[in-house]
Design a protein around this motif. Structure first.
Motif, PDB file in Angstrom:
ATOM      1  N   PRO A 158       0.818  -1.228   0.000  1.00  0.00           N
ATOM      2  CA  PRO A 158       0.000   0.000   0.000  1.00  0.00           C
ATOM      3  C   PRO A 158       0.847   1.273   0.000  1.00  0.00           C
ATOM      4  O   PRO A 158       0.589   2.212   0.738  1.00  0.00           O
ATOM      5  N   GLY A 159       1.850   1.341  -0.789  1.00  0.00           N
ATOM      6  CA  GLY A 159       2.612   2.552  -1.023  1.00  0.00           C
ATOM      7  C   GLY A 159       4.041   2.480  -0.563  1.00  0.00           C
ATOM      8  O   GLY A 159       4.248   2.198   0.599  1.00  0.00           O
ATOM      9  N   ASN A 185      -3.725   0.113   9.407  1.00  0.00           N
ATOM     10  CA  ASN A 185      -4.616  -0.972   9.840  1.00  0.00           C
ATOM     11  C   ASN A 185      -5.788  -1.235   8.887  1.00  0.00           C
ATOM     12  O   ASN A 185      -6.573  -2.156   9.096  1.00  0.00           O
ATOM     13  N   GLY A 186      -5.941  -0.420   7.847  1.00  0.00           N
ATOM     14  CA  GLY A 186      -7.017  -0.676   6.883  1.00  0.00           C
ATOM     15  C   GLY A 186      -8.387  -0.238   7.350  1.00  0.00           C
ATOM     16  O   GLY A 186      -9.383  -0.907   7.087  1.00  0.00           O
ATOM     17  N   THR A 187      -8.452   0.914   8.040  1.00  0.00           N
ATOM     18  CA  THR A 187      -9.752   1.474   8.388  1.00  0.00           C
ATOM     19  C   THR A 187      -9.948   2.787   7.630  1.00  0.00           C
ATOM     20  O   THR A 187      -8.976   3.380   7.158  1.00  0.00           O
ATOM     21  N   ALA A 188     -11.196   3.224   7.532  1.00  0.00           N
ATOM     22  CA  ALA A 188     -11.480   4.488   6.845  1.00  0.00           C
ATOM     23  C   ALA A 188     -12.659   5.176   7.518  1.00  0.00           C
ATOM     24  O   ALA A 188     -13.467   4.535   8.197  1.00  0.00           O
ATOM     25  N   LEU A 189     -12.735   6.481   7.333  1.00  0.00           N
ATOM     26  CA  LEU A 189     -13.856   7.255   7.874  1.00  0.00           C
ATOM     27  C   LEU A 189     -14.896   7.439   6.770  1.00  0.00           C
ATOM     28  O   LEU A 189     -14.596   8.030   5.735  1.00  0.00           O
ATOM     29  N   HIS A 200     -11.595   0.891   1.771  1.00  0.00           N
ATOM     30  CA  HIS A 200     -11.806   0.316   0.443  1.00  0.00           C
ATOM     31  C   HIS A 200     -10.504   0.224  -0.339  1.00  0.00           C
ATOM     32  O   HIS A 200     -10.421  -0.490  -1.327  1.00  0.00           O
ATOM     33  N   THR A 201      -9.504   0.965   0.092  1.00  0.00           N
ATOM     34  CA  THR A 201      -8.264   1.029  -0.687  1.00  0.00           C
ATOM     35  C   THR A 201      -7.117   0.227  -0.084  1.00  0.00           C
ATOM     36  O   THR A 201      -6.152  -0.080  -0.784  1.00  0.00           O
ATOM     37  N   VAL A 202      -7.211  -0.094   1.207  1.00  0.00           N
ATOM     38  CA  VAL A 202      -6.182  -0.917   1.845  1.00  0.00           C
ATOM     39  C   VAL A 202      -6.885  -2.015   2.635  1.00  0.00           C
ATOM     40  O   VAL A 202      -7.572  -1.734   3.623  1.00  0.00           O
ATOM     41  N   VAL A 203      -6.722  -3.248   2.180  1.00  0.00           N
ATOM     42  CA  VAL A 203      -7.392  -4.373   2.832  1.00  0.00           C
ATOM     43  C   VAL A 203      -6.369  -5.098   3.705  1.00  0.00           C
ATOM     44  O   VAL A 203      -5.340  -5.553   3.216  1.00  0.00           O
ATOM     45  N   THR A 204      -6.645  -5.164   5.007  1.00  0.00           N
ATOM     46  CA  THR A 204      -5.707  -5.791   5.935  1.00  0.00           C
ATOM     47  C   THR A 204      -6.240  -7.156   6.353  1.00  0.00           C
ATOM     48  O   THR A 204      -7.396  -7.271   6.756  1.00  0.00           O
ATOM     49  N   VAL A 205      -5.392  -8.176   6.226  1.00  0.00           N
ATOM     50  CA  VAL A 205      -5.803  -9.527   6.631  1.00  0.00           C
ATOM     51  C   VAL A 205      -4.955  -9.985   7.803  1.00  0.00           C
ATOM     52  O   VAL A 205      -3.804  -9.581   7.946  1.00  0.00           O
ATOM     53  N   THR A 206      -5.544 -10.831   8.608  1.00  0.00           N
ATOM     54  CA  THR A 206      -4.811 -11.350   9.749  1.00  0.00           C
ATOM     55  C   THR A 206      -4.801 -12.887   9.697  1.00  0.00           C
ATOM     56  O   THR A 206      -5.729 -13.507   9.177  1.00  0.00           O
ATOM     57  N   ALA A 207      -3.704 -13.460  10.206  1.00  0.00           N
ATOM     58  CA  ALA A 207      -3.554 -14.917  10.272  1.00  0.00           C
ATOM     59  C   ALA A 207      -2.399 -15.222  11.213  1.00  0.00           C
ATOM     60  O   ALA A 207      -1.737 -14.305  11.715  1.00  0.00           O
ATOM     61  N   GLN A 208      -2.165 -16.500  11.436  1.00  0.00           N
ATOM     62  CA  GLN A 208      -1.000 -16.906  12.236  1.00  0.00           C
ATOM     63  C   GLN A 208       0.270 -16.407  11.545  1.00  0.00           C
ATOM     64  O   GLN A 208       0.392 -16.535  10.323  1.00  0.00           O
ATOM     65  N   PRO A 209       1.240 -15.870  12.328  1.00  0.00           N
ATOM     66  CA  PRO A 209       2.473 -15.346  11.726  1.00  0.00           C
ATOM     67  C   PRO A 209       3.193 -16.328  10.799  1.00  0.00           C
ATOM     68  O   PRO A 209       3.628 -15.932   9.709  1.00  0.00           O
ATOM     69  N   VAL A 210       3.285 -17.602  11.172  1.00  0.00           N
ATOM     70  CA  VAL A 210       3.987 -18.563  10.306  1.00  0.00           C
ATOM     71  C   VAL A 210       3.264 -18.742   8.976  1.00  0.00           C
ATOM     72  O   VAL A 210       3.876 -18.850   7.920  1.00  0.00           O
ATOM     73  N   ALA A 214      -1.112  -8.856   6.996  1.00  0.00           N
ATOM     74  CA  ALA A 214      -0.547  -8.492   5.702  1.00  0.00           C
ATOM     75  C   ALA A 214      -1.531  -7.498   5.105  1.00  0.00           C
ATOM     76  O   ALA A 214      -2.714  -7.489   5.471  1.00  0.00           O
ATOM     77  N   ARG A 215      -1.043  -6.633   4.205  1.00  0.00           N
ATOM     78  CA  ARG A 215      -1.941  -5.634   3.608  1.00  0.00           C
ATOM     79  C   ARG A 215      -1.954  -5.787   2.085  1.00  0.00           C
ATOM     80  O   ARG A 215      -0.929  -6.051   1.463  1.00  0.00           O
ATOM     81  N   VAL A 216      -3.158  -5.645   1.550  1.00  0.00           N
ATOM     82  CA  VAL A 216      -3.334  -5.739   0.103  1.00  0.00           C
ATOM     83  C   VAL A 216      -3.808  -4.373  -0.389  1.00  0.00           C
ATOM     84  O   VAL A 216      -4.884  -3.919  -0.019  1.00  0.00           O
TER      85      VAL A 216
END
Ligand SMILES: *Cc1c(COP(=O)(O)O)cnc(C)c1O
Length: 350
Positions: free
Chosen positions: A6-7, A138-142, A289-299, A327-329
């Motif tokens: 994301p930049g 963190n992938g939040t928006a107002l 809508h422009t930065v999608v953040t996903v979470t998962a186990q670090p490994v 991770a961010r998409v």
């Protein structure tokens, strides 16, 4: 390598062609006081008005970075204090940078799963309100409804908005705030080194009143130069040219906004139904809508990053204290549907 970071992120395919064109046309050594430069700046401002719906009454400034904007606003629009309403690393940084220049800066931290509850918030007449429209960390928006409520609750305060990772990606209602800024290496799909600062007449009036004139990038000097379509320093002339060329071939923001929202919807629904990944932000109302953040186990995340990089795709790392677990998409306009499909396929097969 296709960058979903994301930049800096993927740039438009036209960038190499436009750069060669700039060399051919002598843009690379163009004098920044020449009529040709002034024309280019004037035309670029007009393009920003038509393509991004920047109001004609708003002043547009070409600066170097979003970080520079944090300082310009602290210098030129804050007398004693500002209030930073934030939920993540970039809003926090803005607060820290401002506090160094103006010790009266205060912060109001809110949870990233909710919108800030402004009912207990008060602000003095001269307080600059600072919002991060899209928190890249963190992938939040107002949402626009929140921007509208804030404008209503603080009718006489100036509102400044960091829209670095949303401007040119989603439609912004510029009238709802007084100072908007973004650097171009995110939704504009251009190489870093240029940023836009867009100010309302009220912001410019305030800058005139405070008349802070200690810096090359004091707003009063910048305005005096922009009245002639010039800058206070030798700017990123190539960057402005690339912005001009890319805006010319871009759709209007309403069209881009629709596509970005649809793509975001597809990303979130993929992650919501995935076996091992989840959207970091559970509340749809506050999702970017422009930065999608996903979470998962670090490994697991490590493995995904390896797999995508083998296929020529760069995923965005998590940011700050979310580094190991997210991770961010980037969901920026310059990324192609075909590239998104490829990345989605990799996620599907995991
Ligand atoms: C990337 C980013 C910045 C910093 O931009 P620079 O151009 O590096 O100064 C500031 N704020 C937000 C929200 C960002 O995403």
């Amino acid at each position: 390598m296709v960058s979903f970071y994301p930049g800096p992120s993927r740039v438009y395919d036209g960038v190499p062609r436009w750069t060669a064109e700039a060399a051919r046309k002598g843009i690379l050594s163009m004098n920044h006081r020449s009529p040709a430069f002034m024309n280019m700046v004037k035309e670029t401002c007009a393009l920003l008005q038509t393509k991004l719906n920047v109001p004609k009454s708003y002043s547009i400034f070409f600066v170097s970075s979003a970080t520079e904007c944090w300082e310009i606003l602290a210098q030129s629009l804050i007398d004693k204090d500002s209030l930073h309403i934030h939920n993540g690393a970039f809003g926090e940084k803005w607060y820290q940078y401002t506090k160094r220049l103006k010790p009266g800066a205060t912060e109001f931290h809110f949870d990233r799963e909710t919108l800030p509850d402004l009912s207990p918030v008060t602000a003095g007449a001269g307080t600059l309100l600072c919002l991060t429209h899209n928190e890249t960390s963190n992938g939040t928006a107002l949402p626009v409804t929140f921007m509208r409520e804030t404008r209503k609750k603080f009718p006489s305060n100036l509102i400044a908005v960091d829209a670095t990772s949303s401007m040119a990606g989603v439609a912004l209602d510029f009238k709802l705030a007084d100072a908007w800024f973004a650097s171009v290496q995110k939704c504009f799909g251009l190489p870093a080194g240029l940023a836009l600062l867009i100010c309302s007449p009220a912001a410019m009036a305030r800058a005139g009143q405070l008349n802070e004139a200690l810096h090359y990038n004091s707003l009063v000097y910048m305005q005096a130069m922009m009245d002639k379509f010039q800058t206070t320093h030798t700017p990123n002339v190539l960057g402005i040219y690339l912005l001009n060329r890319s805006l010319r071939s871009r759709n209007r923001i309403s069209v881009i906004d629709r596509a970005i929202r649809n793509r975001a919807k597809a990303w979130y629904s993929l992650f919501e139904t995935h076996a091992s990944l989840r959207p970091l932000i559970r509340e749809p109302k506050v999702r970017s809508h422009t930065v999608v953040t996903v979470t998962a186990q670090p490994v697991y995340l490590e493995e995904i990053k390896k797999k995508t990089s083998k296929k020529g795709i760069l995923l965005g790392e998590g940011y700050g204290n979310l580094k190991a677990t997210t991770a961010r998409v980037a969901n920026f306009p310059a990324i192609k549907t075909l590239e998104i499909r490829r990345l989605m396929q990799i996620f599907h097969r995991l």
